[in-house]
Design a protein around this motif. Structure first.
Motif, PDB file in Angstrom:
ATOM      1  N   LYS A 172     -25.319  22.964  -1.881  1.00  0.00           N
ATOM      2  CA  LYS A 172     -25.208  22.194  -0.643  1.00  0.00           C
ATOM      3  C   LYS A 172     -25.198  20.689  -0.891  1.00  0.00           C
ATOM      4  CE  LYS A 172     -27.222  25.518   2.598  1.00  0.00           C
ATOM      5  NZ  LYS A 172     -28.240  25.717   3.666  1.00  0.00           N
ATOM      6  N   THR A 173     -25.199  20.286  -2.158  1.00  0.00           N
ATOM      7  CA  THR A 173     -25.297  18.862  -2.471  1.00  0.00           C
ATOM      8  C   THR A 173     -23.991  18.123  -2.245  1.00  0.00           C
ATOM      9  OG1 THR A 173     -26.207  17.337  -4.106  1.00  0.00           O
ATOM     10  CG2 THR A 173     -24.638  18.951  -4.915  1.00  0.00           C
ATOM     11  N   PHE A 174     -22.848  18.854  -2.220  1.00  0.00           N
ATOM     12  CA  PHE A 174     -21.542  18.193  -2.186  1.00  0.00           C
ATOM     13  C   PHE A 174     -21.197  17.625  -0.811  1.00  0.00           C
ATOM     14  CE2 PHE A 174     -21.356  21.292  -5.636  1.00  0.00           C
ATOM     15  CZ  PHE A 174     -20.989  20.475  -6.679  1.00  0.00           C
ATOM     16  N   GLU A 175     -21.471  18.382   0.266  1.00  0.00           N
ATOM     17  CA  GLU A 175     -21.042  17.947   1.605  1.00  0.00           C
ATOM     18  C   GLU A 175     -21.634  16.593   2.000  1.00  0.00           C
ATOM     19  OE1 GLU A 175     -21.124  19.445   6.270  1.00  0.00           O
ATOM     20  OE2 GLU A 175     -21.712  20.817   4.663  1.00  0.00           O
ATOM     21  N   PRO A 176     -22.970  16.388   1.911  1.00  0.00           N
ATOM     22  CA  PRO A 176     -23.497  15.059   2.271  1.00  0.00           C
ATOM     23  C   PRO A 176     -23.009  13.960   1.337  1.00  0.00           C
ATOM     24  CG  PRO A 176     -25.232  16.465   1.363  1.00  0.00           C
ATOM     25  CD  PRO A 176     -24.054  17.337   1.610  1.00  0.00           C
ATOM     26  N   ALA A 177     -22.778  14.274   0.044  1.00  0.00           N
ATOM     27  CA  ALA A 177     -22.264  13.257  -0.884  1.00  0.00           C
ATOM     28  C   ALA A 177     -20.859  12.832  -0.476  1.00  0.00           C
ATOM     29  CB  ALA A 177     -22.267  13.801  -2.310  1.00  0.00           C
TER      30      ALA A 177
ATOM     31  N   TYR B 113     -27.238   9.651   3.594  1.00  0.00           N
ATOM     32  CA  TYR B 113     -26.491  10.853   3.192  1.00  0.00           C
ATOM     33  C   TYR B 113     -26.612  11.086   1.680  1.00  0.00           C
ATOM     34  CZ  TYR B 113     -24.107  12.149   7.529  1.00  0.00           C
ATOM     35  OH  TYR B 113     -23.820  12.616   8.778  1.00  0.00           O
ATOM     36  N   SER B 114     -26.592   9.986   0.906  1.00  0.00           N
ATOM     37  CA  SER B 114     -26.736  10.114  -0.543  1.00  0.00           C
ATOM     38  C   SER B 114     -28.099  10.677  -0.898  1.00  0.00           C
ATOM     39  CB  SER B 114     -26.536   8.752  -1.211  1.00  0.00           C
ATOM     40  OG  SER B 114     -26.668   8.846  -2.605  1.00  0.00           O
TER      41      SER B 114
ATOM     42  N   SER C  89     -28.127  14.369  -0.283  1.00  0.00           N
ATOM     43  CA  SER C  89     -27.400  15.029  -1.362  1.00  0.00           C
ATOM     44  C   SER C  89     -28.269  15.186  -2.603  1.00  0.00           C
ATOM     45  CB  SER C  89     -26.143  14.226  -1.695  1.00  0.00           C
ATOM     46  OG  SER C  89     -25.490  14.746  -2.822  1.00  0.00           O
ATOM     47  N   GLN C  90     -29.001  14.140  -2.956  1.00  0.00           N
ATOM     48  CA  GLN C  90     -29.842  14.179  -4.157  1.00  0.00           C
ATOM     49  C   GLN C  90     -30.991  15.173  -4.001  1.00  0.00           C
ATOM     50  OE1 GLN C  90     -30.882  10.067  -4.542  1.00  0.00           O
ATOM     51  NE2 GLN C  90     -28.940   9.492  -5.470  1.00  0.00           N
TER      52      GLN C  90
ATOM     53  N   TYR D   7     -30.920  17.884  -2.049  1.00  0.00           N
ATOM     54  CA  TYR D   7     -30.299  19.205  -2.143  1.00  0.00           C
ATOM     55  C   TYR D   7     -30.069  19.600  -3.605  1.00  0.00           C
ATOM     56  CZ  TYR D   7     -29.191  20.655   2.657  1.00  0.00           C
ATOM     57  OH  TYR D   7     -29.267  21.126   3.932  1.00  0.00           O
ATOM     58  N   TYR D   8     -29.822  18.625  -4.467  1.00  0.00           N
ATOM     59  CA  TYR D   8     -29.540  18.911  -5.874  1.00  0.00           C
ATOM     60  C   TYR D   8     -30.708  19.635  -6.542  1.00  0.00           C
ATOM     61  CZ  TYR D   8     -27.929  18.108 -10.652  1.00  0.00           C
ATOM     62  OH  TYR D   8     -27.506  18.268 -11.946  1.00  0.00           O
TER      63      TYR D   8
END
Length: 663
Positions: free
Chosen positions: A64-69, A50-51, A54-55, A57-58
């Motif tokens: 959209k980077t916040f939800e998986p983080a 998941y991290s 997130s990375q 998506y960044y």
């Protein structure tokens, strides 16, 4: 002007194309991960997955980077994985701070810092403290910013990390520079450059040189400023670091004043890069302001024809800089108000000019007060005093330890210590002698194996062509009239070609024997595929009934040792020709193509093929030369290993054999 403009267009097209490809790859990876991750067990691997999403998506879609983080953080807290919790809080701090919510970003940094301090993760402590300092500096709270930076520097110096000292140093330069303490900014710039070179970190080195150049400008050392900025620009180009290149160009544009035409050209190039790599960011704000200042200064030059156009462009640049600063970057607002006041005054708008001047003065008084400078100086002094105290305490501990050791050695255990030392030295000497003996025996064994292999190959591959030559000469001597002139000419031509091939074989053996030497290394460089094909064509010439062809799938060069690869290809081709002896419509095809991150060369023939048991024997560790393998497949295998290539063989659809070389 047309040539530079076309160059910029090409440069922008390259940047857009690369960015599009990267996003396609990033989104494809996200899609594949999102299909797999939900079904994974709740453990550290799922947190990492998941991290990772997130990375990615960044760089593809930051919103959209916040939800998986947050999903990763929830799982890490559920399984009580402290390191994962700390890393995710730090990442969330970065993501949230980039949106301008520095207060919430700091809360995540502090949560990460508490865990990293508890677990003793010193490098992550430095990152947390450094990020906290950057957030406070972003809102011009230089006292708190300096406090966190000096704490981060203290930890970096304790663990003796050149990379982290350089990282913190870049922020200390900015902190002092923005407080207009230019001598201190230069001091920390030199510290950053020194440790960035020790760490071989080009990014920190660029920042150190760039900020030192900007500081030299403020200190009126224009020559020194240009030198440091041009060094930074060179390193940016060498490393294709476009985002930092834009920042360097912005600073260099100020260094070339009063050549405002050149300044605007540099700023335009920087703007072209920023609009792709970071629109709406701090570099965009700084470049827009500098563009406005350059146009304003240009409008003041004597002989300027279109002053109104320059003023219009200056106002446009100021408007963009102000929209990005949005009253959240006080130092930039200060300079924006000051320049706006000057423009309004020149235009006769004295009321607006006075209002902007007062705003600028008010901000200057609040930002650069003597109290704030004293606070930062006190923090720096405290850091240096603590560093000296630590050194004194460490020296004291060492001195006391040495004194105790001397008293112990002076006691009654002196003789025992000496005896122990003698035994230890004797043991070390015996162990060293045994190790040297083992090494010598190993080398001797390897040398014997190499010698046996070499002479076995010599007997196999040199004897046959020489015997044929001797038989021909004896036939000519004893029965000179047995052969017709045509037969004699054909045999002479064939023997000449055989002798040439024999010379090539001997050169290959010499190359292989050099490779067996201890310090002989291949020379890796770009090798033309067409040159390799031309060499094989010239070496083997045309053969009746046999077609030799080459296919390369848009590959022009291969990075390898040319002599090694050419020798391998030569001997595999010779083996294939041998396999096609007495066969009509013989076909040999060399192919070159990309396979993942490697280059694959393959040679296929339509001969009778190698029996399965002989195919296995080719890859056996012992020496087993045969008629199909030419001067010895084991030599080919050794040469391939030397250039980190892999050899494989298999039957093909024609019934012949295909050998593959994977580089």
């Amino acid at each position: 002007m047309s040539k530079p403009r076309s160059a910029i267009i090409v440069f922008l097209l390259i940047l857009f194309w690369n960015k599009g490809i990267a996003q396609l790859q990033g989104q494809a990876l996200i899609d594949s991960l999102e299909k797999v991750v939900p079904g994974m067990k709740d453990d550290s691997n799922k947190v990492k997955a998941y991290s990772r999403i997130s990375q990615i998506y960044y760089s593809v879609n930051p919103m959209k980077t916040f939800e998986p983080a947050e999903k990763a953080l929830a799982i890490a807290e559920k399984i009580k994985w402290k390191r994962g919790i700390a890393n995710l809080h730090n990442n969330l701090g970065l993501f949230i701070s980039d949106t301008g919510n520095f207060e919430l970003g700091n809360k995540h940094y502090l949560q990460s810092y508490v865990i990293n301090k508890e677990t003793g993760s010193r490098t992550n402590e430095i990152n947390n403290l450094n990020n906290l300092g950057r957030n406070y500096m972003a809102v011009s709270d230089f006292s708190n910013a300096a406090d966190y930076f000096f704490r981060a520097l203290e930890v970096a110096e304790e663990i003796r990390s050149d990379e982290h000292i350089a990282l913190v140093g870049t922020n200390l330069i900015s902190c002092f520079f923005r407080q207009k303490n230019f001598p201190k900014a230069a001091e920390y710039a030199n510290l950053t450059i020194m440790h960035a070179k020790l760490a071989n970190n080009s990014r920190h080195l660029i920042n150190g040189l760039m900020q030192l150049g900007a500081t030299k400008l403020e200190l009126k050392d224009t020559i020194g400023a240009k030198q440091h900025l041009e060094d930074a620009l060179r390193i940016c180009r060498e490393n294709e670091n476009y985002s930092d290149m834009a920042k360097v160009l912005t600073n260099l544009a100020v260094a070339v004043y009063p050549d405002y035409v050149k300044s605007v050209s540099l700023l335009t190039t920087a703007d072209s890069i920023i609009r792709i790599t970071g629109p709406g960011t701090a570099p965009d704000m700084s470049n827009s302001y500098t563009m406005a200042e350059a146009y304003y200064r240009m409008s003041k030059q004597a002989g300027m024809v279109d002053k109104a156009a320059c003023i219009s462009k200056a106002r446009s640049g100021l408007a963009r800089a102000r929209s990005i600063a949005d009253n959240t970057v006080p130092e930039m607002m200060l300079t924006i108000y000051a320049l706006q006041s000057a423009i309004d005054e020149d235009a006769g708008n004295y009321k607006d000019a006075l209002a902007d001047f007062k705003r600028s003065t008010s901000l200057s008084d609040s930002l650069f007060s003597q109290d704030k400078k004293n606070q930062i100086a006190e923090l720096e002094g405290r850091h240096k005093i603590e560093a000296r105290d630590n050194e004194i305490a460490l020296a004291k501990v060492k001195a006391e330890g040495q004194q105790r050791t001397l008293w112990v050695l002076a006691g009654g255990l002196a003789l025992l210590a000496i005896a122990g030392l003698l035994i230890y030295r004797q043991s070390r000497a015996r162990k060293k002698a045994n190790e040297e003996l083992i090494v010598l025996n190993t080398r001797l064994d390897e040398a014997n194996k190499v010698k046996a292999r070499f002479f076995g190959i010599l007997s196999h591959d040199l004897r046959s062509p020489i015997v044929n030559l001797v038989h021909f000469l004896e036939l000519q001597k004893e029965n000179p009239g047995l052969l017709t002139e045509v037969d004699r000419s054909a045999l002479t031509k064939e023997l000449s070609q055989s002798a040439g091939n024999l010379l090539g074989t001997m050169e290959s053996m010499l190359l292989w024997s050099k490779e067996q030497m201890e310090y002989f290394k291949p020379e890796i460089k770009a090798v033309s595929v067409q040159n390799l094909f031309d060499y094989l064509t010239n070496f083997f010439g045309s053969r009746p009934g046999i077609s030799l062809s080459f296919v390369a799938d848009n590959i022009e060069v291969i990075k390898t040792d040319e002599n090694y690869l050419r020798t391998i290809m030569q001997n595999l081709t010779a083996n294939a020709l041998t396999a096609l002896t007495n066969k009509n419509n013989g076909l040999i095809i060399w192919r070159v193509k990309k396979t993942n991150n490697a280059v694959e060369l393959s040679i296929s023939d339509n001969g009778g093929g190698i029996p399965e048991e002989k195919l296995e024997a080719l890859f056996a560790p012992g020496l087993s030369p045969n008629s199909y393998s030419g001067f010895g497949f084991h030599i080919i295998r050794d040469l391939a290993a030397a250039i980190e290539a892999k050899i494989s063989a298999e039957k093909n659809e024609t019934g012949g054999t295909t050998f593959k070389i994977l580089i």
